[in-house]
Design an enzyme around this catalytic site. Structure first.
Site, mmCIF file in Angstrom:
data_model
loop_
_atom_site.group_PDB
_atom_site.id
_atom_site.type_symbol
_atom_site.label_atom_id
_atom_site.label_comp_id
_atom_site.label_asym_id
_atom_site.label_seq_id
_atom_site.Cartn_x
_atom_site.Cartn_y
_atom_site.Cartn_z
ATOM 1 N N TRP A 89 0.685 -1.126 -0.119
ATOM 2 C CA TRP A 89 0.083 -0.068 -0.032
ATOM 3 C C TRP A 89 0.789 1.347 0.103
ATOM 4 O O TRP A 89 0.392 2.375 -0.426
ATOM 5 C CB TRP A 89 -0.992 0.031 1.170
ATOM 6 C CG TRP A 89 -2.079 -1.046 0.966
ATOM 7 C CD1 TRP A 89 -2.092 -2.010 1.837
ATOM 8 C CD2 TRP A 89 -2.975 -1.143 0.058
ATOM 9 N NE1 TRP A 89 -3.097 -2.867 1.243
ATOM 10 C CE2 TRP A 89 -3.655 -2.280 0.209
ATOM 11 C CE3 TRP A 89 -2.973 -0.552 -1.260
ATOM 12 C CZ2 TRP A 89 -4.541 -2.787 -0.685
ATOM 13 C CZ3 TRP A 89 -4.161 -0.908 -2.173
ATOM 14 C CH2 TRP A 89 -4.974 -2.128 -1.906
ATOM 15 N N ASP A 159 -2.105 6.228 6.410
ATOM 16 C CA ASP A 159 -2.994 5.286 6.002
ATOM 17 C C ASP A 159 -3.644 4.460 6.862
ATOM 18 O O ASP A 159 -2.820 3.503 7.373
ATOM 19 C CB ASP A 159 -2.799 4.719 4.664
ATOM 20 C CG ASP A 159 -3.536 3.778 4.075
ATOM 21 O OD1 ASP A 159 -4.637 3.428 4.443
ATOM 22 O OD2 ASP A 159 -3.053 3.127 2.994
ATOM 23 N N LYS A 183 -12.722 -1.919 6.238
ATOM 24 C CA LYS A 183 -12.241 -2.998 7.099
ATOM 25 C C LYS A 183 -12.661 -2.949 8.493
ATOM 26 O O LYS A 183 -12.878 -3.860 8.964
ATOM 27 C CB LYS A 183 -10.721 -2.661 6.838
ATOM 28 C CG LYS A 183 -10.093 -3.034 5.473
ATOM 29 C CD LYS A 183 -8.723 -3.360 5.242
ATOM 30 C CE LYS A 183 -8.288 -3.600 3.543
ATOM 31 N NZ LYS A 183 -8.079 -2.556 3.112
HETATM 32 C C1 LIG Z 1 -7.408 -2.003 1.846
HETATM 33 C C2 LIG Z 1 -6.237 -1.097 1.809
HETATM 34 C C3 LIG Z 1 -6.182 -0.145 0.977
HETATM 35 C C4 LIG Z 1 -7.054 0.062 -0.491
HETATM 36 O O1 LIG Z 1 -8.322 0.371 0.118
HETATM 37 P P1 LIG Z 1 -9.298 0.841 -1.138
HETATM 38 O O2 LIG Z 1 -10.403 1.512 -0.435
HETATM 39 O O3 LIG Z 1 -9.680 -0.474 -1.811
HETATM 40 O O4 LIG Z 1 -8.581 1.887 -1.973
HETATM 41 C C5 LIG Z 1 -5.408 0.700 1.300
HETATM 42 N N1 LIG Z 1 -4.581 0.890 2.278
HETATM 43 C C6 LIG Z 1 -4.555 -0.186 3.186
HETATM 44 C C7 LIG Z 1 -3.692 -0.167 4.383
HETATM 45 C C8 LIG Z 1 -5.550 -1.114 3.050
HETATM 46 O O5 LIG Z 1 -5.755 -1.944 4.104
#
Ligand SMILES: *Cc1c(COP(=O)(O)O)cnc(C)c1O
Length: 352
Positions: A89, A159, A183
């Site tokens: 990521w 993030d 998540k």
């Molecule tokens: C799942 C995830 C993403 C991607 O998220 P999207 O909403 O599909 O763009 C980005 N960063 C992390 C840490 C993730 O776990």
């Protein structure tokens, strides 16, 4: 997984929300009822995370991935940002940022396939760097930052897609936090951005689409265009659930317990072993393997039959992974560990 209570509540309200005769899916996004939903969600999120007054909350679309572009477009003033490379990521965020300016790799754990968090005490941060991007919990590799990097006063962009609301954090240490809902917060659709006021600017990059300009979304209470209404409504319910169970300190205790169950078993198991350095183990995503790809696959298939889903590691790394997100009850994790022990007895001597 979403909390059972939340799903049942949504079910009860599905056809007729608050006596409106309509589903939340059918409400106008500028109606009084939806106003109440979004404002309450914002207020509850602010309470849960103890978000200071000089931070703003936005509910956006496009997932965390769109923020990989939105962040540089909005806050990269000197066209320079630093990245701590801890896996897939951050790589994606780094590649995206490169389209808008200089993306600088400040540290990386690529040398050992991202199984640890690199030392972030003496990062080569130049004065003209706009911000430092981190991925606080590395969903795929199963590591997490145990302390924030020393950025010499530069804003931290985090993030938090896979760890938001899993424990209390000090929001004032960040410039910007973003997270996709799917998540730990609600169904896919909404993306939450928590941003320090002074980083919201009018003079963003010329190429910035209007919907991606934070200022436009802020001035319109996240409704510069139609927001992901149903996802926001569900996130709001999850926030209320979190408040009911005692907030983020209570959540943290539960998450700690779940992680401890899995990791203490992994440490004693002769078949399975964890794949990341102990001090950086994620509380949300426990990655492990038998050391034998074929046996890992047998585990995935057999565990599915026993009622466990999603134990296959991410397609980029293989192996196995147990996600222990907020809504997963402790009992489910106890059941998983019991199942792993049985599997170990049955397959003793087969792993590597
Ligand atoms: C799942 C995830 C993403 C991607 O998220 P999207 O909403 O599909 O763009 C980005 N960063 C992390 C840490 C993730 O776990």
């Amino acid at each position: 997984m979403l909390p059972d209570e939340v799903m049942k509540e949504a079910y009860r309200e599905f056809l007729d929300y608050a006596g409106s005769g309509m589903s939340v899916m059918e409400l106008n996004h500028r109606s009084v009822l939806f106003n109440e939903i979004i404002d309450k969600a914002k207020e509850d999120l602010k309470t849960l995370l103890a978000i200071p007054d000089n931070y703003k909350i936005l509910f956006l679309q496009g997932g965390a991935s769109l923020q990989f572009a939105a962040v540089p477009m909005n806050i990269m003033r000197n066209h320079k940002a630093g990245f701590i490379m801890t896996g897939h990521w951050t790589k994606r965020a780094y590649e995206e940022a490169k389209k808008y300016g200089d993306a600088i790799e400040l540290a990386s754990s690529a040398d050992r396939n991202y199984c640890y968090i690199p030392d972030c005490n003496n990062l080569p941060i130049s004065d003209d760097i706009d911000y430092v991007h981190i991925c606080e919990n590395n969903t795929i590799y199963g590591t997490r930052f145990t302390q924030l990097p020393d950025t010499f006063g530069k804003a931290i962009v985090s993030d938090m897609s896979s760890c938001i609301l899993s424990e209390p954090i000090d929001v004032s240490k960040y410039g910007l936090i973003f997270a996709g809902a799917q998540k730990n917060m609600g169904p896919a659709g909404a993306t939450i951005v928590i941003i320090r006021e002074d980083l919201i600017r009018d003079d963003v990059m010329d190429c910035t689409p209007s919907v991606m300009k934070y200022k436009n979304q802020l001035d319109n209470n996240s409704r510069f265009n139609t927001p992901p209404c149903y996802s926001i409504y569900m996130c709001g319910k999850v926030f209320q659930w979190l408040k009911r169970i005692g907030g983020l300190s209570a959540m943290k205790e539960i998450n700690r317990k779940k992680a401890a169950l899995v990791y203490s078993y992994l440490d004693e198991s002769k078949l399975f072993h964890g794949t990341v350095d102990r001090e950086f183990r994620s509380m949300a995503n426990a990655t492990f393997t038998t050391g034998d790809d074929d046996l890992d696959m047998v585990f995935v298939e057999e565990s599915k039959k026993a009622g466990f889903v999603g134990l296959k590691g991410h397609r980029f790394v293989g192996g196995l992974r147990a996600s222990l997100y907020n809504a997963i009850p402790v009992e489910n994790v106890e059941a998983l560990v019991r199942y792993m022990k049985e599997f170990e007895v049955e397959h003793m001597g087969e792993g590597l």
